[in-house]
Design a protein around this motif. Structure first.
Motif, PDB file in Angstrom:
ATOM      1  N   UNK A  45       0.814  -1.207   0.000  1.00  0.00           N
ATOM      2  CA  UNK A  45       0.000   0.000   0.000  1.00  0.00           C
ATOM      3  C   UNK A  45       0.851   1.261   0.000  1.00  0.00           C
ATOM      4  N   UNK A  46       1.915   1.260   0.800  1.00  0.00           N
ATOM      5  CA  UNK A  46       2.790   2.434   0.860  1.00  0.00           C
ATOM      6  C   UNK A  46       3.401   2.725  -0.496  1.00  0.00           C
ATOM      7  N   UNK A  47       3.829   1.675  -1.183  1.00  0.00           N
ATOM      8  CA  UNK A  47       4.392   1.836  -2.524  1.00  0.00           C
ATOM      9  C   UNK A  47       3.320   2.259  -3.523  1.00  0.00           C
ATOM     10  N   UNK A  48       2.148   1.633  -3.423  1.00  0.00           N
ATOM     11  CA  UNK A  48       1.057   1.909  -4.361  1.00  0.00           C
ATOM     12  C   UNK A  48       0.544   3.339  -4.226  1.00  0.00           C
ATOM     13  N   UNK A  49       0.331   3.767  -2.992  1.00  0.00           N
ATOM     14  CA  UNK A  49      -0.214   5.102  -2.757  1.00  0.00           C
ATOM     15  C   UNK A  49       0.851   6.182  -2.904  1.00  0.00           C
ATOM     16  N   UNK A  50       2.098   5.815  -2.637  1.00  0.00           N
ATOM     17  CA  UNK A  50       3.188   6.781  -2.758  1.00  0.00           C
ATOM     18  C   UNK A  50       3.249   7.752  -1.596  1.00  0.00           C
ATOM     19  N   UNK A  51       2.694   7.350  -0.451  1.00  0.00           N
ATOM     20  CA  UNK A  51       2.701   8.203   0.745  1.00  0.00           C
ATOM     21  C   UNK A  51       3.095   7.377   1.956  1.00  0.00           C
ATOM     22  N   UNK A  52       3.924   7.935   2.805  1.00  0.00           N
ATOM     23  CA  UNK A  52       4.254   7.269   4.053  1.00  0.00           C
ATOM     24  C   UNK A  52       3.032   7.238   4.965  1.00  0.00           C
TER      25      UNK A  52
END
Length: 459
Positions: A108-115
């Motif tokens: 999810x972190x990679x997919x959304x691009x947000x920490x």
């Protein structure tokens, strides 16, 4: 419906929401998350549960800023779900944690691009506290049941020490002893406690999970609870002295308006043809289905008293009812369904009593809509809830088992006698307090605003 203030943040927030994928827990947490998402549209919510639970809970009305992510359920290929294997499924799922959530969080972190800036979880997912600590962000556990059960699990070590210190031979014969050493629980009994605290398999994965949940709660930046202050004020005050930002934000049933439109089950049109407070609504959940003898007892009591009823019961369980029962009652008096739009049913003026297993969602819905209860608890927090319904709040009757005689007397009391009117007035008054709590200036609305402030904070 609540009116939560919209707030803005200089940095975008990403809240990871970790669910417990059994029973109604995922749908309940998603309902709560949806309310937050509508109030905080700039926040991105990544929501984690099993594929089966996500597919069942998510729909077209889910806010766009909530993104579902599936976690492995730990089940072997070809595993067949059934009511008899729920415990096994939970056991296998818990063995797959926390690795399954860790993997999904990375995706999810990679997919959304947000920490991730905050971790919000069902309180059962206690290891979310470790995730949050590792990320350097707040952890916000959500307790989807009542304050009484939360207190019982928080005080597990105290309960075990206090009771076991007196006797090392177990609790058999001591079930009626009061829990007066815990604030607000003097009307409750040892025998009301959920399995795993003093009785049952205290070493099972589920019992250990609940024990750890109680121990970890003080690490939460806030704890959101599906209740309101007027129900259990003494317990709330005690927990507020022990937990950070102990916030009642319920009842969840009022977080979003009930669905409108056509009723495919035909329950509501059927209810329209009945007098006010005359119908018994019967639904005891899908896990703790009453035994055949108890199903027969319900049918016999309804027939003896001639009470019109709406009964939500699985088809295979309907086959266990007495032969000819439905035909003898007739279409006007008998409505059998495999599923009912419960919140809409309980709001209907024709419903006079709710026969229930006393699960917290059912109890809180019945309170919200002012319907007296006949409770037949089985496991978990149901015994605590049923004791509160009958002994503390005085808004219903607790039955140890369904027998024809006990049911006839209970139906007679609630639907026909003055005491039943008093019970209805009490539950209606509590329902108004629940609605006030979720009103524009109510305590739950204020607490929701505080919770939104916490989850929106970014480093």
């Amino acid at each position: 419906m609540t009116e939560v203030l919209h707030r803005s943040s200089s940095k975008k927030a990403h809240v990871a929401v970790l669910s417990f994928p059994f029973g109604s827990h995922t749908s309940s947490l998603l309902k709560f998350t949806s309310r937050l998402a509508v109030a905080a549209p700039s926040v991105t919510f990544s929501f984690y549960s099993t594929g089966k639970a996500n597919s069942s809970a998510f729909g077209s009305n889910t806010p766009q800023n909530i993104k579902p992510y599936d976690v492995a359920d730990g089940l072997p290929v070809g595993y067949q779900h059934s009511a008899n294997t729920v415990e096994t499924a939970i056991e296998l799922f818990l063995k797959a944690t926390p690795k399954n959530f860790e993997e999904a969080l990375e995706v999810a972190t990679s997919d959304i691009g947000m920490k991730i800036t905050c971790v919000l979880s069902h309180a059962f997912i206690w290891f979310a506290a470790d995730f949050a600590e590792k990320l350097g962000v707040p952890w916000v556990p959500i307790w989807s049941a009542g304050l009484c059960s939360l207190s019982a699990h928080y005080h597990t070590d105290l309960i075990r020490h206090t009771i076991a210190a007196v006797s090392h031979v177990g609790i058999v014969g001591r079930e009626d002893e009061a829990l007066g050493f815990i604030p607000g629980m003097s009307a409750l009994r040892i025998g009301d406690l959920p399995e795993g605290i003093l009785a049952g398999d205290m070493n099972s994965s589920f019992s250990c999970m609940l024990h750890r949940t109680g121990q970890m709660l003080p690490r939460g930046a806030a704890v959101g609870i599906n209740s309101f202050p007027d129900l259990e004020p003494v317990i709330l005050e005690d927990l507020r002295s022990k937990l950070q930002n102990c916030l009642t934000v319920g009842p969840f049933t009022l977080l979003t308006p009930p669905p409108s439109g056509s009723d495919e089950t035909g329950c509501l049109p059927w209810l329209d043809h009945h007098q006010s407070h005359s119908v018994a609504y019967i639904s005891c959940g899908t896990v703790a289905v009453p035994k055949p003898a108890e199903l027969a007892a319900i049918a016999e009591a309804l027939e003896e008293k001639g009470i019109p009823f709406l009964w939500s019961l699985e088809k295979k369980q309907q086959l266990k009812l007495p032969s000819g029962f439905i035909e003898r009652m007739g279409e006007k008096s008998a409505k059998m369904v495999t599923w009912a739009p419960q919140s809409r049913v309980l709001q209907h003026p024709a419903v006079g009593v709710y026969v229930t297993h006393a699960g917290w969602n059912s109890v809180s819905e019945s309170i919200t809509y002012g319907v007296p209860m006949m409770c037949r608890p089985s496991f978990g927090d149901q015994k605590l809830n049923a004791r509160n319904v009958s002994e503390v709040w005085g808004i219903g009757i607790r039955l140890e088992e369904f027998t024809r005689e006990a049911l006839v007397n209970a139906f007679d009391l609630i639907l026909s006698k003055d005491e039943g009117t008093k019970i209805r007035n009490k539950v209606s008054a509590l329902g108004e307090k629940a609605k006030n709590a979720m009103g524009p200036k109510g305590s739950s609305t204020q607490n929701l605003n505080k919770l939104i402030e916490i989850i929106q904070k970014t480093n």
